[in-house]
Design a protein around this motif. Sequence first.
Motif, PDB file in Angstrom:
ATOM      1  N   LYS A   1      30.791  18.378 -34.498  1.00 22.25           N
ATOM      2  CA  LYS A   1      29.734  18.929 -33.641  1.00 22.25           C
ATOM      3  C   LYS A   1      29.349  17.924 -32.559  1.00 22.25           C
ATOM      4  N   GLY A   2      29.226  16.654 -32.952  1.00 20.44           N
ATOM      5  CA  GLY A   2      28.774  15.654 -31.993  1.00 20.44           C
ATOM      6  C   GLY A   2      29.728  15.451 -30.837  1.00 20.44           C
TER       7      GLY A   2
ATOM      8  N   ILE B   1      29.965  19.010 -28.719  1.00 18.42           N
ATOM      9  CA  ILE B   1      28.775  19.321 -27.929  1.00 18.42           C
ATOM     10  C   ILE B   1      28.613  18.326 -26.781  1.00 18.42           C
ATOM     11  N   ALA B   2      28.850  17.048 -27.058  1.00 18.75           N
ATOM     12  CA  ALA B   2      28.746  16.044 -25.994  1.00 18.75           C
ATOM     13  C   ALA B   2      29.741  16.322 -24.884  1.00 18.75           C
TER      14      ALA B   2
ATOM     15  N   LEU C   1      28.611  19.467 -22.903  1.00 19.05           N
ATOM     16  CA  LEU C   1      27.490  19.161 -22.016  1.00 19.05           C
ATOM     17  C   LEU C   1      27.944  18.313 -20.830  1.00 19.05           C
ATOM     18  N   GLY C   2      28.802  17.349 -21.116  1.00 20.54           N
ATOM     19  CA  GLY C   2      29.247  16.446 -20.055  1.00 20.54           C
ATOM     20  C   GLY C   2      30.136  17.118 -19.024  1.00 20.54           C
TER      21      GLY C   2
ATOM     22  N   HIS D   1      27.620  27.885 -30.026  1.00 23.26           N
ATOM     23  CA  HIS D   1      27.891  27.245 -28.740  1.00 23.26           C
ATOM     24  C   HIS D   1      29.002  27.925 -27.946  1.00 23.26           C
TER      25      HIS D   1
ATOM     26  N   PRO E   1      31.890   9.934 -26.297  1.00 25.60           N
ATOM     27  CA  PRO E   1      30.509  10.423 -26.292  1.00 25.60           C
ATOM     28  C   PRO E   1      30.227  11.231 -27.559  1.00 25.60           C
TER      29      PRO E   1
ATOM     30  N   GLU F   1      27.042  13.455 -29.410  1.00 24.13           N
ATOM     31  CA  GLU F   1      25.696  14.027 -29.436  1.00 24.13           C
ATOM     32  C   GLU F   1      25.151  13.919 -30.860  1.00 24.13           C
TER      33      GLU F   1
ATOM     34  N   HIS G   1      17.611  13.503 -34.878  1.00 32.26           N
ATOM     35  CA  HIS G   1      16.855  12.852 -33.815  1.00 32.26           C
ATOM     36  C   HIS G   1      15.605  12.212 -34.400  1.00 32.26           C
TER      37      HIS G   1
ATOM     38  N   ARG H   1      22.889   7.344 -32.695  1.00 31.15           N
ATOM     39  CA  ARG H   1      23.821   8.385 -33.133  1.00 31.15           C
ATOM     40  C   ARG H   1      23.404   9.044 -34.448  1.00 31.15           C
TER      41      ARG H   1
END
Length: 377
Positions: free
Chosen positions: A78-79, A82-83, A86-87, A115, A217, A219, A223, A231
């Motif tokens: 996922k990280g 998604i990164a 988005l990028g 997504h 990268p 995501e 958080h 990370r």
Amino acid sequence: MLYLDHAASAPVRPEVRDAILPFLGERHGNASSHHTVGEDMAAALDDARRRVAHVFGMRPGDIVFTSGGTEANNLAIKGIAIAAALGRGIRPHIITSPIEHESVLASCEYLERVHGASVTRVPVDPTGRIDPDEVRAAMRDETVLVSVGYANNEVGTVQDVEAIAAVVGKVPLHLDAVQAAGWLPLAGTGADALSVAGHKLGAPHGTGVLAIRGRIPLEPLLHGGGQERGRRSGTEHVAGAVAMAVALELAETEREETSARVGALRNGFTARVLELIPEASLTGDPVHRLPGTASFTFAGVSGEAVLLELERRGVVSSSGSACAAGSDEPSHVLVALGVAPEVAQTAVRFTFGHHVAGDASPVADAVAAAVAAVRSR
């Protein structure tokens, strides 16, 4: 009782237990705190990160400590996806296979559902091997990640990861190395990210690592306080990090000797089972497989019934992935290999640990006796 389910979980090693005991007592505090107690914990965490990075052939900053393999796989897939989405402002495309662990498959399904990602699940051959040319053919301009298992958790088939790495080019390659750790090299695979779970190696449950190169990268999924270089937020589990460092170092130090010794024992066990039970079939690749794994189908009998009969005879094993325990559905791995669903439900998996030694013939005899007892009912 003989425990042959190490692919599900291994006992905590004494060396690991001894190393973490101080962190469950006199060495305490928060590694993010700016006082001597916190700084002691931060130093221990930094030392563990350095030692783990060395096993992977990466930098300390490439190491993210997690709660286990499932979280590491989720964070990687996922990280990274998604990164990248988005990028680049695209709908991401991911390549994987149909025989992956549930945490990989479910992460890909999540990206599709939430997504708008597209996922290509490249086929495997009847032994569970991925053809790198199938990966090459599936690549697109929107491909942001290739995620495959270094070694399969049910049948033990090992992928040609260096060949796969060669065809993906600059696209990040993630390896689910949960089953491979301790048996296969973790450095020099050509992968950009690897997931490992501590409880397969003799560390406690709830410990794991995502090793991911800093240029990729990522995501975050959690958080908060920005720990683990942003990370993975959350107070660091220092005892778990120390456990991972000790377990990985021991596994790497012993890896070649253990693989040779256990592989020879496994080969003798496999040959004896196939000799005693004509209806038995070995699943997975007969050559490219983990040294400690032997998985069979026993046509015409219930795999669960065989497991119960084996336990009565002092042998503990499993029908496949512990994460799918209790499911009435046939193994998705075996079905992807072309095994008929009714035959897939007869599967039994035996996975040997690093400490197992001696002659496995008595275990094979117990398997034959268990299958015969089930057939006679």
